[in-house]
Design a protein around this motif. Structure first.
Motif, PDB file in Angstrom:
ATOM      1  N   ARG A 237      74.835 121.626 -16.260  1.00 19.70           N
ATOM      2  CA  ARG A 237      73.841 121.991 -17.274  1.00 19.70           C
ATOM      3  C   ARG A 237      72.441 122.056 -16.677  1.00 19.70           C
ATOM      4  N   LEU A 238      72.071 121.097 -15.839  1.00 22.34           N
ATOM      5  CA  LEU A 238      70.718 121.058 -15.288  1.00 22.34           C
ATOM      6  C   LEU A 238      70.476 122.161 -14.267  1.00 22.34           C
ATOM      7  N   THR A 239      71.527 122.645 -13.644  1.00 25.12           N
ATOM      8  CA  THR A 239      71.365 123.683 -12.619  1.00 25.12           C
ATOM      9  C   THR A 239      71.513 125.095 -13.176  1.00 25.12           C
ATOM     10  N   GLN A 240      71.618 125.243 -14.483  1.00 21.51           N
ATOM     11  CA  GLN A 240      71.802 126.569 -15.075  1.00 21.51           C
ATOM     12  C   GLN A 240      70.646 127.514 -14.754  1.00 21.51           C
ATOM     13  N   SER A 241      69.433 126.965 -14.747  1.00 22.81           N
ATOM     14  CA  SER A 241      68.249 127.814 -14.572  1.00 22.81           C
ATOM     15  C   SER A 241      67.754 127.868 -13.135  1.00 22.81           C
ATOM     16  N   LEU A 242      68.491 127.258 -12.181  1.00 19.05           N
ATOM     17  CA  LEU A 242      68.051 127.272 -10.785  1.00 19.05           C
ATOM     18  C   LEU A 242      68.373 128.617 -10.132  1.00 19.05           C
ATOM     19  N   PRO A 243      67.501 129.104  -9.284  1.00 19.31           N
ATOM     20  CA  PRO A 243      67.799 130.348  -8.554  1.00 19.31           C
ATOM     21  C   PRO A 243      68.832 130.102  -7.461  1.00 19.31           C
ATOM     22  N   GLN A 244      69.517 131.145  -7.040  1.00 19.67           N
ATOM     23  CA  GLN A 244      70.501 131.011  -5.968  1.00 19.67           C
ATOM     24  C   GLN A 244      69.814 130.625  -4.665  1.00 19.67           C
ATOM     25  N   GLY A 245      70.528 129.832  -3.879  1.00 20.64           N
ATOM     26  CA  GLY A 245      69.965 129.342  -2.623  1.00 20.64           C
ATOM     27  C   GLY A 245      69.242 128.021  -2.746  1.00 20.64           C
ATOM     28  N   SER A 246      69.172 127.443  -3.963  1.00 23.32           N
ATOM     29  CA  SER A 246      68.520 126.135  -4.157  1.00 23.32           C
ATOM     30  C   SER A 246      69.413 125.019  -3.612  1.00 23.32           C
ATOM     31  N   PHE A 247      68.791 123.902  -3.262  1.00 24.87           N
ATOM     32  CA  PHE A 247      69.494 122.731  -2.750  1.00 24.87           C
ATOM     33  C   PHE A 247      69.354 121.599  -3.763  1.00 24.87           C
ATOM     34  N   VAL A 248      70.479 121.016  -4.198  1.00 25.60           N
ATOM     35  CA  VAL A 248      70.487 119.952  -5.199  1.00 25.60           C
ATOM     36  C   VAL A 248      71.164 118.723  -4.591  1.00 25.60           C
ATOM     37  N   TYR A 249      70.562 117.546  -4.830  1.00 26.00           N
ATOM     38  CA  TYR A 249      71.114 116.286  -4.334  1.00 26.00           C
ATOM     39  C   TYR A 249      71.256 115.331  -5.514  1.00 26.00           C
ATOM     40  N   PHE A 250      72.373 114.594  -5.553  1.00 24.95           N
ATOM     41  CA  PHE A 250      72.622 113.689  -6.672  1.00 24.95           C
ATOM     42  C   PHE A 250      73.374 112.460  -6.198  1.00 24.95           C
ATOM     43  N   ASP A 251      73.586 111.524  -7.115  1.00 26.66           N
ATOM     44  CA  ASP A 251      74.148 110.211  -6.805  1.00 26.66           C
ATOM     45  C   ASP A 251      75.664 110.229  -6.915  1.00 26.66           C
ATOM     46  N   ARG A 252      76.274 109.104  -6.558  1.00 28.31           N
ATOM     47  CA  ARG A 252      77.733 109.016  -6.477  1.00 28.31           C
ATOM     48  C   ARG A 252      78.413 109.087  -7.835  1.00 28.31           C
ATOM     49  N   TYR A 253      77.683 108.799  -8.925  1.00 25.95           N
ATOM     50  CA  TYR A 253      78.293 108.882 -10.255  1.00 25.95           C
ATOM     51  C   TYR A 253      78.573 110.331 -10.658  1.00 25.95           C
ATOM     52  N   PHE A 254      77.910 111.279 -10.041  1.00 23.28           N
ATOM     53  CA  PHE A 254      78.068 112.689 -10.391  1.00 23.28           C
ATOM     54  C   PHE A 254      79.000 113.431  -9.435  1.00 23.28           C
ATOM     55  N   THR A 255      79.098 112.979  -8.195  1.00 23.59           N
ATOM     56  CA  THR A 255      79.703 113.773  -7.140  1.00 23.59           C
ATOM     57  C   THR A 255      81.225 113.807  -7.231  1.00 23.59           C
ATOM     58  N   THR A 256      81.780 115.020  -7.258  1.00 24.61           N
ATOM     59  CA  THR A 256      83.221 115.270  -7.097  1.00 24.61           C
ATOM     60  C   THR A 256      83.369 116.549  -6.285  1.00 24.61           C
ATOM     61  N   ASP A 257      84.511 116.704  -5.613  1.00 22.92           N
ATOM     62  CA  ASP A 257      84.709 117.909  -4.820  1.00 22.92           C
ATOM     63  C   ASP A 257      84.828 119.146  -5.704  1.00 22.92           C
ATOM     64  N   SER A 258      85.356 118.986  -6.921  1.00 21.87           N
ATOM     65  CA  SER A 258      85.440 120.125  -7.835  1.00 21.87           C
ATOM     66  C   SER A 258      84.060 120.553  -8.320  1.00 21.87           C
ATOM     67  N   LEU A 259      83.136 119.606  -8.509  1.00 22.67           N
ATOM     68  CA  LEU A 259      81.754 119.964  -8.877  1.00 22.67           C
ATOM     69  C   LEU A 259      81.091 120.751  -7.760  1.00 22.67           C
ATOM     70  N   LEU A 260      81.282 120.320  -6.515  1.00 24.61           N
ATOM     71  CA  LEU A 260      80.681 121.030  -5.392  1.00 24.61           C
ATOM     72  C   LEU A 260      81.227 122.451  -5.286  1.00 24.61           C
ATOM     73  N   ALA A 261      82.526 122.607  -5.569  1.00 25.76           N
ATOM     74  CA  ALA A 261      83.117 123.948  -5.531  1.00 25.76           C
ATOM     75  C   ALA A 261      82.511 124.850  -6.612  1.00 25.76           C
TER      76      ALA A 261
END
Length: 471
Positions: free
Chosen positions: A302-326
């Motif tokens: 939801r938070l990355t909906q308005s980000l332009p392509q090529g942006s870099f996002v970093y987050f904590d371990r509560y959010f991270t999954t390999d399916s999210l990264l895909a």
């Protein structure tokens, strides 16, 4: 003992008779010859100085004054002068009076008016008066200017803390910027009646939106935050707490947070801690979009909906999954984050103790995700779609802490008085958020213009200048 007292009495009588036999001129000559003479001197007491008659001296010039009257002091005849010590001293220099008048807007790109526009205050004025009529059968009669003053006083209250709210108007310890601007009862009336929507006839969205009472505040702040998205390339996402311990259906508990109880807010900032987007969590109906990956990964999407392509996002371990990264890779957004070991499948991590600084990298079969295992004080596993071993840890640590830095600055001068209304707490929180955002943008503006460090205002001075401008 009696003999000693007898001798002391005799000596005292002798010195008294000797002093009485001396004339005034002899006393002065003895004093002038003593060690007490020098820069300091004995002068006659002002009580024995004869005051000259102004009417008799008007026609006398300095040349016509007799020799005996040219002395700086006239001593009355027949009266022994009482001598007192006159010392030559250096006059103390006190600091000059400082003008604490309101400072003008410190930066053309960082003012609260960009977050709370004129239309917002006009709407708030209307609904505040409507609510007071429904509650007390009498209109509060407030204006948009008075609501701005209300905002400014809350900013000042956050800077200068008193144990209780009414003490800001107590005569002995009152602040003139507050007590001279608005009365205590008027301020409390505004605090109890401020509203942003019509609560008498709630809108249709009130049936599905639990935040409908503060939705105008959320919308006006979010609109300004979205306008800053194109100025950055690196972003940080995390959870934020709006502290509130009263009765509220939105209240959450997050273990490990400095303020663990309150309303949970998913927030995204730049690497320099400027808030760019947020979404308050209010249950299963929170508009997070695709919930198939779970709550926390859906918040990132939801938070990355308005980000332009090529942006870099970093987050904590509560959010991270390999399916999210895909999913993020499909959208053209680079991402990285610490991942829990139990969320990693089909990867054989190194067993046993690793040496400090040792790193190992594992690439998924489709080469979409890289897992990097590093040993610091503890073992850390980082999942990424944008970097490997070499830049991994440095990039992650440099860009991850934006939300924590922002929370730290908000906590410094937060308006902390307790209230039973969660809506008021949300309003105060977003005022603090907008001020901290303005300050970070102001600092970036100063760095770009190579402003001297000593000329850059800290958060306290910046916040006080904004509050005085609103008053």
């Amino acid at each position: 003992m009696l003999f000693i007292q007898f001798l002391m009495g005799k000596l005292l009588c002798t010195f008294t008779l000797l002093y009485a036999s001396l004339s005034d001129n002899q006393i002065r000559s003895l004093l002038e010859d003593s060690d007490l003479s020098g820069d300091d001197e004995f002068v006659p007491s002002p009580s024995n100085i004869q005051q000259a008659d102004d009417s008799s001296d008007d026609d006398l010039n300095a040349e016509e004054v007799p020799e005996e009257r040219r002395s700086s002091h006239n001593v009355i005849e027949g009266v022994r002068p009482q001598l007192f010590w006159r010392s030559n001293f250096v006059q103390k220099i006190y600091p000059p009076n400082i003008n604490y008048s309101a400072i003008e807007s410190p930066s053309p790109i960082g003012t609260p008016a960009e977050y709370f526009c004129k239309t917002f205050f006009e709407e708030a004025t209307k609904y505040t008066n409507m609510y007071s009529v429904a509650k007390t059968w009498e209109s509060l009669g407030t204006t948009a200017h008075e609501l701005k003053v209300f905002f400014g006083i809350n900013l000042m209250i956050g800077c200068i803390r008193h144990p209780r709210l009414p003490t800001y108007w107590k005569k002995s310890i009152s602040l003139s910027g507050i007590s001279d601007t608005i009365s205590r009862d008027r301020f409390l009336a505004l605090r109890n009646n401020v509203h942003f929507v019509d609560t008498i006839k709630p809108p249709e969205e009130a049936k599905t939106n639990r935040l409908w009472k503060v939705q105008p505040v959320i919308d006006t702040v979010r609109r300004r935050c979205h306008s800053l998205l194109s100025n950055f390339n690196y972003y940080s996402a995390d959870e934020q707490m709006i502290p509130f311990t009263g009765h509220c259906k939105l209240k959450q508990y997050i273990k490990g947070k400095p303020r663990p109880v309150g309303v949970k807010n998913f927030i995204m900032t730049s690497a320099s801690a400027i808030v760019l987007d947020f979404e308050i969590y209010w249950g299963a109906t929170t508009p997070l979009g695709d919930m198939s990956l779970g709550l926390d990964p859906s918040a990132i999407l939801r938070l990355t909906q308005s980000l332009p392509q090529g942006s870099f996002v970093y987050f904590d371990r509560y959010f991270t999954t390999d399916s999210l990264l895909a999913k993020l890779k499909e959208k053209g957004i680079e991402a990285a984050g610490i991942i829990m070991v139990n969320r990693i499948k089909n990867v054989n991590l190194k067993e046993g103790r690793m040496k400090r600084g040792e790193c190992h990298s594992y690439v998924r079969a489709d080469e979409a995700v890289v897992f990097t295992e590093c040993q610091d004080s503890q073992r850390v596993v980082i999942a990424s779609i944008c970097a490997g071993i070499e830049p991994k840890c440095k990039v992650q640590s440099a860009n991850m802490g934006g939300v924590d830095i922002h929370d730290q600055q908000v906590e410094c001068y937060q308006m902390w008085f307790r209230t039973r209304k969660w809506t008021l707490k949300c309003l105060l929180h977003f005022i603090d958020l907008s001020v901290v955002n303005c300050w970070f943008i102001y600092r970036e503006h100063c760095r770009e213009n190579q402003t001297a460090k000593k000329s850059i205002m800290d958060l306290l001075k910046f916040r006080m200048s904004l509050s005085e401008a609103l008053l």
